[in-house]
Design an enzyme around this catalytic site. Structure first.
Site, PDB file in Angstrom:
ATOM      1  N   ASN A  37       0.836  -1.200   0.000  1.00 55.95           N
ATOM      2  CA  ASN A  37       0.000   0.000   0.000  1.00 55.95           C
ATOM      3  C   ASN A  37       0.872   1.251   0.000  1.00 55.95           C
ATOM      4  OD1 ASN A  37      -2.395   1.390   0.016  1.00 55.95           O
ATOM      5  ND2 ASN A  37      -2.723   1.220   2.219  1.00 55.95           N
ATOM      6  N   PHE A  83       3.622  -1.142  12.413  1.00 58.11           N
ATOM      7  CA  PHE A  83       2.508  -0.525  11.683  1.00 58.11           C
ATOM      8  C   PHE A  83       1.919  -1.462  10.632  1.00 58.11           C
ATOM      9  CE2 PHE A  83       5.211   3.224  12.674  1.00 58.11           C
ATOM     10  CZ  PHE A  83       4.282   4.032  13.292  1.00 58.11           C
ATOM     11  N   SER A 127      -6.150   1.208  17.843  1.00 55.65           N
ATOM     12  CA  SER A 127      -7.122   2.177  17.318  1.00 55.65           C
ATOM     13  C   SER A 127      -8.225   2.427  18.336  1.00 55.65           C
ATOM     14  CB  SER A 127      -7.722   1.589  16.044  1.00 55.65           C
ATOM     15  OG  SER A 127      -8.889   2.269  15.679  1.00 55.65           O
ATOM     16  N   TYR A 152     -11.552  -5.981  10.667  1.00 54.31           N
ATOM     17  CA  TYR A 152     -10.400  -5.090  10.897  1.00 54.31           C
ATOM     18  C   TYR A 152     -10.328  -4.688  12.374  1.00 54.31           C
ATOM     19  CZ  TYR A 152      -8.224  -0.572  11.579  1.00 54.31           C
ATOM     20  OH  TYR A 152      -7.499   0.458  12.109  1.00 54.31           O
ATOM     21  N   LYS A 156      -7.510  -5.596  15.682  1.00 54.09           N
ATOM     22  CA  LYS A 156      -6.849  -4.681  16.633  1.00 54.09           C
ATOM     23  C   LYS A 156      -7.063  -5.190  18.062  1.00 54.09           C
ATOM     24  CE  LYS A 156      -5.098  -1.814  13.712  1.00 54.09           C
ATOM     25  NZ  LYS A 156      -3.660  -1.875  13.446  1.00 54.09           N
ATOM     26  N   ARG A 234     -15.579  13.209  15.502  1.00 61.14           N
ATOM     27  CA  ARG A 234     -14.340  12.445  15.642  1.00 61.14           C
ATOM     28  C   ARG A 234     -13.258  13.332  16.254  1.00 61.14           C
ATOM     29  NH1 ARG A 234     -17.529   9.223  14.552  1.00 61.14           N
ATOM     30  NH2 ARG A 234     -17.484   7.538  13.012  1.00 61.14           N
ATOM     31  N   GLY A 300     -22.415   0.886  10.296  1.00 62.33           N
ATOM     32  CA  GLY A 300     -21.252   0.608  11.153  1.00 62.33           C
ATOM     33  C   GLY A 300     -20.596   1.839  11.748  1.00 62.33           C
TER      34      GLY A 300
HETATM   35  C1  UD1 Z   1     -12.422   4.232  10.483  1.00 64.53           C
HETATM   36  C2  UD1 Z   1     -12.429   3.069  11.440  1.00 64.53           C
HETATM   37  C3  UD1 Z   1     -11.223   3.127  12.323  1.00 64.53           C
HETATM   38  C4  UD1 Z   1      -9.988   3.148  11.508  1.00 64.53           C
HETATM   39  C5  UD1 Z   1     -10.027   4.313  10.563  1.00 64.53           C
HETATM   40  C6  UD1 Z   1      -8.853   4.197   9.644  1.00 64.53           C
HETATM   41  C7  UD1 Z   1     -14.622   2.289  12.079  1.00 64.53           C
HETATM   42  C8  UD1 Z   1     -15.752   2.418  13.033  1.00 64.53           C
HETATM   43  N1  UD1 Z   1     -13.609   3.111  12.261  1.00 64.53           N
HETATM   44  O1  UD1 Z   1     -12.636   5.393  11.249  1.00 64.53           O
HETATM   45  O2  UD1 Z   1     -11.181   1.994  13.133  1.00 64.53           O
HETATM   46  O3  UD1 Z   1      -8.863   3.203  12.339  1.00 64.53           O
HETATM   47  O4  UD1 Z   1     -11.211   4.280   9.775  1.00 64.53           O
HETATM   48  O5  UD1 Z   1      -8.571   5.410   9.092  1.00 64.53           O
HETATM   49  O6  UD1 Z   1     -14.649   1.486  11.217  1.00 64.53           O
HETATM   50  N2  UD1 Z   1     -17.474  10.303   6.293  1.00 64.53           N
HETATM   51  C9  UD1 Z   1     -18.314  10.976   5.449  1.00 64.53           C
HETATM   52  N3  UD1 Z   1     -18.092  10.890   4.099  1.00 64.53           N
HETATM   53  C10 UD1 Z   1     -17.087  10.145   3.577  1.00 64.53           C
HETATM   54  C11 UD1 Z   1     -16.210   9.450   4.457  1.00 64.53           C
HETATM   55  C12 UD1 Z   1     -16.451   9.556   5.805  1.00 64.53           C
HETATM   56  O7  UD1 Z   1     -19.242  11.660   5.860  1.00 64.53           O
HETATM   57  O8  UD1 Z   1     -16.942  10.089   2.341  1.00 64.53           O
HETATM   58  C13 UD1 Z   1     -17.697  10.426   7.746  1.00 64.53           C
HETATM   59  C14 UD1 Z   1     -17.970   9.082   8.399  1.00 64.53           C
HETATM   60  O9  UD1 Z   1     -19.336   8.792   8.379  1.00 64.53           O
HETATM   61  C15 UD1 Z   1     -17.428   9.338   9.809  1.00 64.53           C
HETATM   62  C16 UD1 Z   1     -16.311  10.362   9.622  1.00 64.53           C
HETATM   63  O10 UD1 Z   1     -16.516  10.919   8.337  1.00 64.53           O
HETATM   64  O11 UD1 Z   1     -18.432   9.915  10.582  1.00 64.53           O
HETATM   65  C17 UD1 Z   1     -14.940   9.738   9.662  1.00 64.53           C
HETATM   66  O12 UD1 Z   1     -14.910   8.627   8.768  1.00 64.53           O
HETATM   67  P1  UD1 Z   1     -13.565   7.857   8.389  1.00 64.53           P
HETATM   68  O13 UD1 Z   1     -12.544   8.837   7.919  1.00 64.53           O
HETATM   69  O14 UD1 Z   1     -13.925   6.753   7.448  1.00 64.53           O
HETATM   70  O15 UD1 Z   1     -13.021   7.278   9.759  1.00 64.53           O
HETATM   71  P2  UD1 Z   1     -13.773   6.406  10.887  1.00 64.53           P
HETATM   72  O16 UD1 Z   1     -14.934   5.679  10.320  1.00 64.53           O
HETATM   73  O17 UD1 Z   1     -14.004   7.283  12.052  1.00 64.53           O
END
Ligand code: UD1
Length: 344
Positions: A37, A83, A127, A152, A156, A234, A300
């Protein structure tokens, strides 16, 4: 020169930033990465920033004999920062065995080889996903571990347990588990950042790709959550700040300062930022208007989570320093640099 540190996944997003900070702090680094990656140019960019070229071995951590040979070749490795792992939540649901094999097998190989080669400790990339939706916010390290939402996330949790079990069995090693919140941004030089790998699943890479015109629109997944503006919250942590947390963890471990053989730290800012707030902070920081729309919730997703980072602040003497706007500007500069390099 300080001690020699093995960094698995050292050409990846967080790994590469950490190698720079380790070298800046005087550590000698050996990178092991299978480049699944990332790519080998990252080593050149690390050298350009820090003035030091880290040793690099292209190797999969599932290759036990290959790893054994690395420890023999680079005599005197004192600690590992691990990592190397598969990290796409959605993919893990489709291909659970790939995730269990990669993420568990790699750690098991390292733990098996550590005593043989006199390696004193391991810093593990965990995480905040282990907390699920916490009952209390900000979340502390004492919060209960919730059932994982994805393979995933489960890897962890299981990795944390494997480390605890191995230490409890009398293995002469120490461990520090760093529970990252949401790492974002890029190196201020724009020489390191998160390399794109297909359609981004995470918020900030999708956002910067939309801003530059690779994607048409950013979808905000839900505005009907029980939060002030209805979008998820977040704890977005700058990747260089996060990298520095690894250096202080290694210092603590190698200076023999650990109070427990396995220690756990939340690595976050302590501040919750909503998805909509982040979008507006990006627009303010860069002057670029973002095309976005509200859509339904993503399966999720956790509603809200942010760290109580006091233990890391006090015990490690580490604190997140970079503000969200500077961090988002670094992510944007990285996206602009990718375009310059012809990478989409
Ligand atoms: C996810 C994983 C986390 C992992 C991380 C890796 C889960 C619950 N969490 O975090 O374990 O370490 O990825 O980077 O699976 N969002 C949008 N639009 C988008 C993409 C995201 O609105 O196109 C929102 C999501 O709904 C979320 C927030 O942005 O509320 C953050 O999303 P994301 O960056 O994917 O991270 P997590 O889901 O918090």
């Amino acid at each position: 020169m300080k001690e020699k540190i093995l960094v698995t996944g050292g050409t990846g997003y967080i790994g590469s930033h950490t190698v720079v900070e380790l070298q800046n702090a005087g550590y000698e680094v050996v990178i092991v990465d299978n480049l699944s990656n990332s790519n080998a140019d990252v080593v050149d960019n690390i050298e350009q920033i820090s003035g030091i070229r880290p040793a690099f071995e292209k190797l999969d951590c599932l290759d036990l004999e290959g790893l054994d040979a690395v420890f023999t070749k680079y005599q005197g490795i004192k600690a590992i920062i691990h990592f190397a792992a598969s990290k796409a939540v959605g993919e893990s649901v489709q291909k659970p065995l790939l995730y269990y094999r990669n993420n568990l097998g790699s750690l098991i190989n390292l733990l098996e080889l550590m005593p043989k080669h006199g390696v004193e400790g391991i810093v593990f990339s965990s995480s905040c996903t282990v907390y699920g939706q916490p009952d209390q916010l900000p979340v502390t390290e004492e919060a209960p571990i919730k059932k994982a939402e994805s393979p995933y996330g489960n890897t962890k949790q299981i990795n944390e347990e494997i480390i605890r079990d191995v230490v409890a069995s009398g293995s002469p090693i120490h461990a520090i588990l760093l529970r990252y919140f949401n790492p974002i941004g890029a190196h201020p030089s724009a020489l390191l950042g998160e390399l794109p790998n297909g359609v981004p699943q995470n918020l900030v890479p999708y956002l910067t790709q939309t801003a530059i015109g690779i994607r048409e629109k950013l979808s905000v997944f839900g505005d009907d959550y029980n939060t002030p503006d209805g979008s998820c919250i977040r704890d977005f942590i700058n990747v260089v700040d996060l990298a520095k947390a690894h250096v202080v963890a290694i210092d603590r471990m190698l200076e023999g300062k650990q109070e427990e053989k396995v220690e756990v730290f939340n690595i976050g800012t302590g501040r919750g930022v909503s998805v909509l707030e982040l979008i507006h902070a990006f627009e303010k920081a860069t002057g670029v208007k973002l095309n976005y729309q509200i859509v339904g919730r993503r399966a999720g997703d956790i509603e809200q989570v942010w760290a109580n980072p006091e233990r890391a602040n006090k015990v490690l003497g580490w604190k997140a320093e970079t503000g969200i706007e500077d961090t988002l500007r670094s992510a944007w500069n990285w996206q602009l640099k990718l375009r310059e390099r012809g990478i989409q």
